[in-house]
Design a protein around this motif. Structure first.
Motif, PDB file in Angstrom:
ATOM      1  N   ILE A 426       0.843  -1.200   0.000  1.00 20.38           N
ATOM      2  CA  ILE A 426       0.000   0.000   0.000  1.00 20.38           C
ATOM      3  C   ILE A 426       0.877   1.249   0.000  1.00 20.38           C
ATOM      4  CG2 ILE A 426      -1.709   1.293   1.336  1.00 20.38           C
ATOM      5  CD1 ILE A 426      -2.840  -1.366   2.286  1.00 20.38           C
ATOM      6  N   VAL A 427       1.956   1.198   0.779  1.00 19.59           N
ATOM      7  CA  VAL A 427       2.894   2.322   0.819  1.00 19.59           C
ATOM      8  C   VAL A 427       3.508   2.537  -0.556  1.00 19.59           C
ATOM      9  CG1 VAL A 427       5.041   3.187   1.817  1.00 19.59           C
ATOM     10  CG2 VAL A 427       3.385   1.991   3.269  1.00 19.59           C
ATOM     11  N   ALA A 428       3.885   1.464  -1.241  1.00 16.73           N
ATOM     12  CA  ALA A 428       4.501   1.563  -2.568  1.00 16.73           C
ATOM     13  C   ALA A 428       3.550   2.202  -3.569  1.00 16.73           C
ATOM     14  CB  ALA A 428       4.930   0.180  -3.050  1.00 16.73           C
ATOM     15  N   ALA A 429       2.255   1.875  -3.467  1.00 19.45           N
ATOM     16  CA  ALA A 429       1.265   2.475  -4.367  1.00 19.45           C
ATOM     17  C   ALA A 429       1.161   3.979  -4.128  1.00 19.45           C
ATOM     18  CB  ALA A 429      -0.083   1.794  -4.171  1.00 19.45           C
ATOM     19  N   LYS A 430       1.257   4.388  -2.856  1.00 16.16           N
ATOM     20  CA  LYS A 430       1.182   5.808  -2.537  1.00 16.16           C
ATOM     21  C   LYS A 430       2.414   6.561  -3.022  1.00 16.16           C
ATOM     22  CE  LYS A 430      -1.778   5.308   1.543  1.00 16.16           C
ATOM     23  NZ  LYS A 430      -1.885   5.498   3.018  1.00 16.16           N
ATOM     24  N   GLU A 431       3.516   5.857  -3.137  1.00 15.02           N
ATOM     25  CA  GLU A 431       4.762   6.484  -3.592  1.00 15.02           C
ATOM     26  C   GLU A 431       4.841   6.556  -5.115  1.00 15.02           C
ATOM     27  OE1 GLU A 431       7.636   5.049   0.147  1.00 15.02           O
ATOM     28  OE2 GLU A 431       7.640   3.967  -1.771  1.00 15.02           O
ATOM     29  N   ASN A 432       3.777   6.099  -5.776  1.00 13.33           N
ATOM     30  CA  ASN A 432       3.695   6.131  -7.244  1.00 13.33           C
ATOM     31  C   ASN A 432       4.803   5.318  -7.906  1.00 13.33           C
ATOM     32  OD1 ASN A 432       1.384   7.807  -7.402  1.00 13.33           O
ATOM     33  ND2 ASN A 432       2.682   9.599  -6.983  1.00 13.33           N
ATOM     34  N   LEU A 433       5.224   4.234  -7.246  1.00 14.00           N
ATOM     35  CA  LEU A 433       6.182   3.326  -7.865  1.00 14.00           C
ATOM     36  C   LEU A 433       5.450   2.435  -8.868  1.00 14.00           C
ATOM     37  CD1 LEU A 433       8.327   2.244  -4.779  1.00 14.00           C
ATOM     38  CD2 LEU A 433       8.910   3.916  -6.543  1.00 14.00           C
TER      39      LEU A 433
END
Length: 611
Positions: A426-433
């Motif tokens: 979920i964090v990775a999705a928020k970081e636009n990776l």
């Protein structure tokens, strides 16, 4: 001592004998019991005293009501309900003495069996024969059915009072199922919280040193084909003629090897049972699926039985998977193993026979049967063999998953439901990776070593895994080590065995390279890999012919150079393992494909590669 223990644990037995997954009928039956119990609580002290005494007598004089298979879980409750109903319906006056009330009731706590039921054999069995004539070659059932006498009885049957006293692990299916008389059942659509519903005893995939085992107390038959036996026939004997193991429906998860040991004439069994973790509670209430003992508890159980003399009656023997043509395993004895009553007063519960079934190292078996017949001739004195005490490999640290540290960040799916901690995905999705491994971004599952429970394309879905079926899981390796050992240097399982899956990325990594890798074992609680190795390669050349065949062929190894991205690392169950850029090897190298290797086998829900 037995009545006192029963009194302590009777309320627990009443509460635990109806698992949540029982049918609506059993739920209604329990509601009825609670109603009657409430009515009982409003009755007189005299009535309560008689009910308690009757219940304790029932447990002490008829231990076979404490069956272990699911069909008989409510026996004790039903008996207690019947007694309660009698007390209530008898309308005993409050001023009546207990002795007067007893005379009015005139009901035995252990009624004589009807013609449809089976009289109880009131003395125990103990081993007095040799063990050198065991034929360990499995046969198909049609080949050995005639070897089992028509009057043989199964001493490992719950209906004859056999029960499981301890099992190291019952995550997927409880050991009590081994004692069922009914044929093993299988419903391909039946799943539960732990995974596929299996009708047998199945332990987790073992990820630490040691092997799984369970302890079973053999029952005593109530009857033979000739005539009922009783304590008045002290010369009556039984003889063991063969052992049957059935791996029905355990096709990719059967135990590859087993051995069986026997401890006879166990003196003071209650004392030993008290030394087992939750021993008395299990005796009264049975086992529970989805549980496993800690290393400390397994050590406690081993110490409790260390004083018993175990003799190996079946050496370590390979088992076949549970397909119809390979499921049956029969081990006949060339010379029957004599069993006889071992106590002068005919009380079998004072000196029972215990059996230890060892899995090497883990897995499942559907049924275990000990076939025995009655011996008619006069008892002859025989010299007892010296029993060899079999030491089980010390078991340490059964399931110690990796936690967050310098290797990676580990976040359990369980903890995130009750805390503010977010999953790395979920964090990775928020970081636009960009998740270049996902199917929506061109990722593809191209090949794998084993598709028994899933295919590699499931690993690259962007969604969270919905269940174990929604991931890639392999069969248990049939040649995995019989006893798990760790490498002194790495502390990982000392085996080269592994399964692999190759995934094609949606694009070649370039520029800043790989930023994050997430390996997710969501839903894989008892079957996650012990460890995982993730490698990468750069193969941009076109592949002629079938892509899967190319990656499986030996020619691919000469054309493709694999290099590590994540070195072999311990895994934890039901969790995301996030490797940041500085924790990834060769992160800046161009990568077109990744190869996931699971040691020695197991399941993974998702593989996520981010740029």
């Amino acid at each position: 001592l037995v009545p006192n223990l029963a009194l302590c644990f009777l309320p627990i037995s009443i509460r635990l004998t109806a698992p949540q997954k029982h049918s609506q009928h059993k739920h209604s039956q329990r509601q009825h019991f609670n109603t009657r119990l409430a009515s009982y609580n409003s009755t007189t002290t005299t009535t309560k005293s008689i009910l308690e005494e009757r219940t304790l007598d029932l447990i002490a004089t008829k231990p076979t009501v404490l069956y272990q298979n699911e069909e008989d879980f409510d026996i004790l409750n039903n008996m207690t309900t019947e007694v309660s109903n009698e007390m209530i319906e008898a309308s005993i006056p409050a001023e009546s003495s207990i002795s007067d009330a007893k005379r009015k009731l005139e009901v035995s706590s252990s009624p004589e069996p009807s013609s449809a039921s089976k009289p109880k054999l009131s003395h125990s069995v103990s081993f007095i024969g040799g063990i050198d004539d065991v034929d360990v070659s499995p046969k198909g059932r049609e080949e050995y059915a005639s070897d089992i006498p028509s009057n043989a009885v199964n001493l490992c049957s719950a209906s004859f009072g056999a029960r499981v006293l301890f099992a190291t692990d019952e995550w997927f299916a409880k050991a009590d199922n081994l004692l069922k008389d009914s044929p093993p059942e299988f419903d391909e659509d039946a799943y539960c919280e732990q995974g596929k519903v299996m009708d047998g005893w199945e332990s987790r995939r073992r990820r630490e040193e040691g092997h799984d085992w369970c302890l079973v107390q053999l029952g005593v038959p109530y009857w033979t084909s000739a005539a009922p036996l009783s304590a008045s026939t002290p010369a009556s004997k039984l003889q063991l003629v063969g052992i049957e193991l059935d791996t029905a429906h355990f096709t990719g998860n059967h135990s590859p090897q087993v051995s069986i040991e026997m401890a006879t004439t166990v003196e003071n069994p209650i004392s030993v049972i008290e030394g087992l973790p939750n021993g008395v509670q299990r005796l009264l209430s049975g086992g529970r699926q989805g549980t496993g003992h800690t290393p400390t508890e397994v050590e406690q159980a081993q110490k409790a039985i260390d004083g018993l003399e175990f003799t190996e009656i079946l050496p370590r023997t390979p088992l076949q998977p549970g397909h119809e043509q390979t499921r049956y395993h029969y081990f006949p004895l060339d010379e029957p193993m004599s069993l006889q009553g071992s106590t002068s007063d005919g009380d079998w519960a004072k000196a029972p026979t215990w059996v230890k079934l060892n899995y090497f190292p883990d897995g499942g078996v559907a049924r275990m049967r000990f076939w025995a017949t009655e011996v008619k001739e006069e008892e002859k004195e025989q010299e007892e063999p010296a029993a060899k005490k079999q030491k089980v490999t010390d078991t340490v640290s059964l399931y110690m998953p990796i936690t967050t540290g310098p290797i990676c960040t580990v976040v359990s799916h369980t903890t995130t439901t009750n805390s503010k901690e977010e999953l790395p995905s979920i964090v990775a999705a928020k970081e636009n990776l960009l998740e270049i491994s996902s199917d929506v971004n061109g990722g593809k599952g191209v090949a794998c070593s084993n598709k028994h429970y899933g295919e590699p394309w499931r690993l690259i879905q962007t969604t969270m895994g919905e269940g174990m079926w929604d991931g890639w899981e392999t069969a248990r390796h049939s040649h995995r080590p019989a006893v798990i050992q760790s490498c002194p240097k790495t502390k990982l399982m000392d085996t080269p065995l592994n399964d692999w899956a190759i995934l094609k990325l949606g694009q070649t990594t370039s520029g800043v390279g790989i930023q994050k890798i997430i390996l997710d074992t969501k839903h894989f609680l008892g079957n996650y890999p012990e460890s995982i190795l993730l490698e990468g390669c750069c193969h941009e050349s076109s592949i002629e012919g079938d892509e899967e065949s190319f990656w499986k062929s030996s020619s691919s190894s000469s054309k493709v150079k694999w290099f590590p991205l994540v070195s072999r690392t311990r895994m934890s169950p039901n969790a995301e393992h996030m490797f940041a850029k500085d924790q990834i090897q060769n992160a800046a190298s161009p990568v077109t494909h990744v190869r996931l290797s699971t040691y020695p086998d197991g399941g993974c829900s998702r593989v996520r590669v981010y740029v």
